[in-house]
Design a protein around this motif. Sequence first.
Motif, PDB file in Angstrom:
ATOM      1  N   MET A 152       0.641  -1.116   0.101  1.00  0.00           N
ATOM      2  CA  MET A 152       0.014   0.058   0.125  1.00  0.00           C
ATOM      3  C   MET A 152       0.898   1.113  -0.101  1.00  0.00           C
ATOM      4  SD  MET A 152      -3.056   1.005   2.745  1.00  0.00           S
ATOM      5  CE  MET A 152      -3.769  -0.287   2.563  1.00  0.00           C
ATOM      6  N   LYS A 153       0.587   2.184  -0.918  1.00  0.00           N
ATOM      7  CA  LYS A 153       1.493   3.168  -1.031  1.00  0.00           C
ATOM      8  C   LYS A 153       0.626   4.572  -1.227  1.00  0.00           C
ATOM      9  CE  LYS A 153       5.288   1.078  -3.947  1.00  0.00           C
ATOM     10  NZ  LYS A 153       5.706   1.182  -5.016  1.00  0.00           N
ATOM     11  N   GLN A 154       1.222   5.892  -0.582  1.00  0.00           N
ATOM     12  CA  GLN A 154       0.644   6.789  -0.735  1.00  0.00           C
ATOM     13  C   GLN A 154       1.754   7.678  -1.098  1.00  0.00           C
ATOM     14  OE1 GLN A 154      -1.198   6.748   3.452  1.00  0.00           O
ATOM     15  NE2 GLN A 154      -2.933   7.806   2.598  1.00  0.00           N
ATOM     16  N   ARG A 160       3.483  15.737  -0.972  1.00  0.00           N
ATOM     17  CA  ARG A 160       2.890  16.965  -0.677  1.00  0.00           C
ATOM     18  C   ARG A 160       3.410  17.360   0.445  1.00  0.00           C
ATOM     19  NH1 ARG A 160      -3.728  17.661  -0.019  1.00  0.00           N
ATOM     20  NH2 ARG A 160      -3.478  19.947   0.700  1.00  0.00           N
ATOM     21  N   ILE A 161       3.477  16.372   1.701  1.00  0.00           N
ATOM     22  CA  ILE A 161       4.012  16.801   2.839  1.00  0.00           C
ATOM     23  C   ILE A 161       5.260  17.476   2.893  1.00  0.00           C
ATOM     24  CG2 ILE A 161       4.639  16.149   5.305  1.00  0.00           C
ATOM     25  CD1 ILE A 161       2.213  13.748   4.827  1.00  0.00           C
ATOM     26  N   ILE A 162       6.060  16.715   2.117  1.00  0.00           N
ATOM     27  CA  ILE A 162       7.675  17.040   1.924  1.00  0.00           C
ATOM     28  C   ILE A 162       7.736  18.594   1.274  1.00  0.00           C
ATOM     29  CG2 ILE A 162       9.852  16.886   0.938  1.00  0.00           C
ATOM     30  CD1 ILE A 162       9.368  13.600   1.086  1.00  0.00           C
ATOM     31  N   GLU A 163       6.952  18.762   0.379  1.00  0.00           N
ATOM     32  CA  GLU A 163       6.921  20.052  -0.256  1.00  0.00           C
ATOM     33  C   GLU A 163       6.558  21.319   0.606  1.00  0.00           C
ATOM     34  OE1 GLU A 163       5.469  21.979  -4.444  1.00  0.00           O
ATOM     35  OE2 GLU A 163       5.433  19.954  -4.181  1.00  0.00           O
ATOM     36  N   THR A 164       5.341  20.853   1.389  1.00  0.00           N
ATOM     37  CA  THR A 164       4.680  21.730   2.417  1.00  0.00           C
ATOM     38  C   THR A 164       5.709  22.279   3.467  1.00  0.00           C
ATOM     39  OG1 THR A 164       2.651  20.950   1.876  1.00  0.00           O
ATOM     40  CG2 THR A 164       2.761  22.166   3.812  1.00  0.00           C
ATOM     41  N   VAL A 165       6.481  21.512   3.788  1.00  0.00           N
ATOM     42  CA  VAL A 165       7.326  21.785   5.015  1.00  0.00           C
ATOM     43  C   VAL A 165       8.627  22.366   4.444  1.00  0.00           C
ATOM     44  CG1 VAL A 165       5.990  20.322   6.673  1.00  0.00           C
ATOM     45  CG2 VAL A 165       8.295  19.252   5.412  1.00  0.00           C
ATOM     46  N   GLY A 166       8.772  22.309   3.249  1.00  0.00           N
ATOM     47  CA  GLY A 166      10.202  22.808   2.768  1.00  0.00           C
ATOM     48  C   GLY A 166      11.087  21.996   2.790  1.00  0.00           C
ATOM     49  N   PHE A 167      11.040  20.478   2.870  1.00  0.00           N
ATOM     50  CA  PHE A 167      12.105  19.640   2.841  1.00  0.00           C
ATOM     51  C   PHE A 167      12.295  18.894   1.349  1.00  0.00           C
ATOM     52  CE2 PHE A 167      11.770  18.539   7.635  1.00  0.00           C
ATOM     53  CZ  PHE A 167      12.266  19.898   7.935  1.00  0.00           C
ATOM     54  N   LYS A 168      11.676  19.509   0.271  1.00  0.00           N
ATOM     55  CA  LYS A 168      11.834  18.553  -1.042  1.00  0.00           C
ATOM     56  C   LYS A 168      13.495  18.466  -1.304  1.00  0.00           C
ATOM     57  CE  LYS A 168      10.021  19.057  -5.487  1.00  0.00           C
ATOM     58  NZ  LYS A 168       9.149  19.812  -6.538  1.00  0.00           N
ATOM     59  N   ASN A 169      14.208  19.353  -0.934  1.00  0.00           N
ATOM     60  CA  ASN A 169      15.637  19.269  -1.451  1.00  0.00           C
ATOM     61  C   ASN A 169      16.601  18.940  -0.159  1.00  0.00           C
ATOM     62  OD1 ASN A 169      15.310  20.210  -4.045  1.00  0.00           O
ATOM     63  ND2 ASN A 169      15.284  22.325  -3.368  1.00  0.00           N
ATOM     64  N   ALA A 170      16.113  18.227   0.845  1.00  0.00           N
ATOM     65  CA  ALA A 170      16.665  18.008   2.053  1.00  0.00           C
ATOM     66  C   ALA A 170      17.214  16.508   2.122  1.00  0.00           C
ATOM     67  CB  ALA A 170      15.771  17.816   3.197  1.00  0.00           C
ATOM     68  N   LYS A 171      18.431  16.424   2.540  1.00  0.00           N
ATOM     69  CA  LYS A 171      19.009  15.086   2.555  1.00  0.00           C
ATOM     70  C   LYS A 171      18.740  14.217   3.551  1.00  0.00           C
ATOM     71  CE  LYS A 171      23.116  17.314   0.161  1.00  0.00           C
ATOM     72  NZ  LYS A 171      24.573  17.657   0.305  1.00  0.00           N
ATOM     73  N   GLY A 172      18.360  13.158   3.327  1.00  0.00           N
ATOM     74  CA  GLY A 172      17.815  12.017   4.275  1.00  0.00           C
ATOM     75  C   GLY A 172      18.937  11.446   5.031  1.00  0.00           C
ATOM     76  N   GLU A 193       7.062  29.565  11.320  1.00  0.00           N
ATOM     77  CA  GLU A 193       7.070  28.800   9.986  1.00  0.00           C
ATOM     78  C   GLU A 193       6.145  29.224   9.034  1.00  0.00           C
ATOM     79  OE1 GLU A 193       8.952  26.047   9.837  1.00  0.00           O
ATOM     80  OE2 GLU A 193       9.269  25.364  11.830  1.00  0.00           O
ATOM     81  N   ASN A 194       6.621  29.132   7.953  1.00  0.00           N
ATOM     82  CA  ASN A 194       5.674  29.649   7.091  1.00  0.00           C
ATOM     83  C   ASN A 194       4.714  28.554   6.104  1.00  0.00           C
ATOM     84  OD1 ASN A 194       7.501  27.861   5.586  1.00  0.00           O
ATOM     85  ND2 ASN A 194       8.279  29.452   4.067  1.00  0.00           N
ATOM     86  N   TRP A 195       4.217  27.511   6.949  1.00  0.00           N
ATOM     87  CA  TRP A 195       3.245  26.548   6.519  1.00  0.00           C
ATOM     88  C   TRP A 195       2.291  26.377   7.527  1.00  0.00           C
ATOM     89  CZ3 TRP A 195       3.879  22.296   9.683  1.00  0.00           C
ATOM     90  CH2 TRP A 195       5.239  22.219  10.361  1.00  0.00           C
ATOM     91  N   PHE A 196       1.260  25.697   7.450  1.00  0.00           N
ATOM     92  CA  PHE A 196       0.114  25.518   8.042  1.00  0.00           C
ATOM     93  C   PHE A 196       0.271  24.396   8.817  1.00  0.00           C
ATOM     94  CE2 PHE A 196      -4.822  25.294   8.358  1.00  0.00           C
ATOM     95  CZ  PHE A 196      -4.909  25.734   9.704  1.00  0.00           C
ATOM     96  N   TYR A 197       0.431  24.469  10.086  1.00  0.00           N
ATOM     97  CA  TYR A 197       0.908  23.459  11.026  1.00  0.00           C
ATOM     98  C   TYR A 197      -0.353  22.465  11.068  1.00  0.00           C
ATOM     99  CZ  TYR A 197       1.941  20.887  15.303  1.00  0.00           C
ATOM    100  OH  TYR A 197       2.249  19.770  16.102  1.00  0.00           O
ATOM    101  N   ALA A 198      -1.451  22.739  11.121  1.00  0.00           N
ATOM    102  CA  ALA A 198      -2.671  21.874  11.141  1.00  0.00           C
ATOM    103  C   ALA A 198      -2.790  21.251  10.173  1.00  0.00           C
ATOM    104  CB  ALA A 198      -3.963  22.507  11.709  1.00  0.00           C
ATOM    105  N   VAL A 201      -0.384  18.389   9.997  1.00  0.00           N
ATOM    106  CA  VAL A 201      -0.514  17.105  11.001  1.00  0.00           C
ATOM    107  C   VAL A 201      -1.815  16.199  10.519  1.00  0.00           C
ATOM    108  CG1 VAL A 201      -1.626  16.956  13.370  1.00  0.00           C
ATOM    109  CG2 VAL A 201      -0.037  18.471  12.996  1.00  0.00           C
ATOM    110  N   GLY A 202      -2.657  17.009   9.933  1.00  0.00           N
ATOM    111  CA  GLY A 202      -3.878  16.436   9.534  1.00  0.00           C
ATOM    112  C   GLY A 202      -3.442  15.368   8.389  1.00  0.00           C
ATOM    113  N   MET A 203      -2.419  15.761   7.399  1.00  0.00           N
ATOM    114  CA  MET A 203      -2.104  14.811   6.495  1.00  0.00           C
ATOM    115  C   MET A 203      -1.361  13.589   6.846  1.00  0.00           C
ATOM    116  SD  MET A 203      -0.964  17.149   3.218  1.00  0.00           S
ATOM    117  CE  MET A 203       0.055  18.226   4.097  1.00  0.00           C
ATOM    118  N   LEU A 204      -0.387  13.717   7.991  1.00  0.00           N
ATOM    119  CA  LEU A 204       0.367  12.798   8.870  1.00  0.00           C
ATOM    120  C   LEU A 204      -0.607  11.868   9.464  1.00  0.00           C
ATOM    121  CD1 LEU A 204       3.304  14.912  10.276  1.00  0.00           C
ATOM    122  CD2 LEU A 204       3.472  13.192   8.424  1.00  0.00           C
TER     123      LEU A 204
END
Length: 218
Positions: A152-154, A160-172, A193-198, A201-204
């Motif tokens: 099962m994949k999402q 979308r979560i990674i892009e929302t929190v600004g981690f798209k170019n982060a190194k794992g 933070e420049n993103w909507f916390y709630a 959290v809802g997506m997570l």
Amino acid sequence: MARKIMTLAVILGLKSRQVDYTNAFVQASLLPNKEVYMNYPQGWEKKNKVLKLTSSVYGLSQAPLAWFNKLSQGLKDAGFKPSTLDPCLFFSDDVICVVYADDCLMFARDINMVDKAIDKMKELGFQLHVEDDGAGFLGIKLEHQDDGSIEMKQDALIERIIETVGFKNAKGKPTPAEVAELTVDPLGPGTQENWFYALVVGMLIYLAPNSWPDIAMT
């Protein structure tokens, strides 16, 4: 129920279509013996006048029930029967239909049977949009692996979560934080933070019970 039927479809190799009903709540009539009135929209006010609704609208408390009543009756008229175990599960001789709010998933061994069921719903006056495949229903994808298991994949939601929190170019990293007790600086500046916390959290919360149960413990 939707996930169970999707899993069954992968195991049995069923074909599917996703049906999205356009402005679903507006397509339904008001519940019988219920008169509903509303004020005029801003800019169109008339003194001592109100509007009497003739059909359901979004935001009306009875709108979801009115829509489900209309949809379930339409499915019955199209040859479906509701399940005795789940009111959102319908069967015909050839097609399985799962209802989720204003979306439907239809499964059959022959895709032509699904298309005929959809055409019948159109003939009954339903306004709808058809997706080619229901594999990504509710953002969840099921894939049959070579060893017989089902994965099962999402992926889209994770991106979308990674892009929302600004981690798209982060190194794992396997351990992204220091293995030490976290401290608090009471005199330090507050976190900005420049993103909507709630929203994040809802997506997570939606992600955890479906495909990433391990994050529920972090």
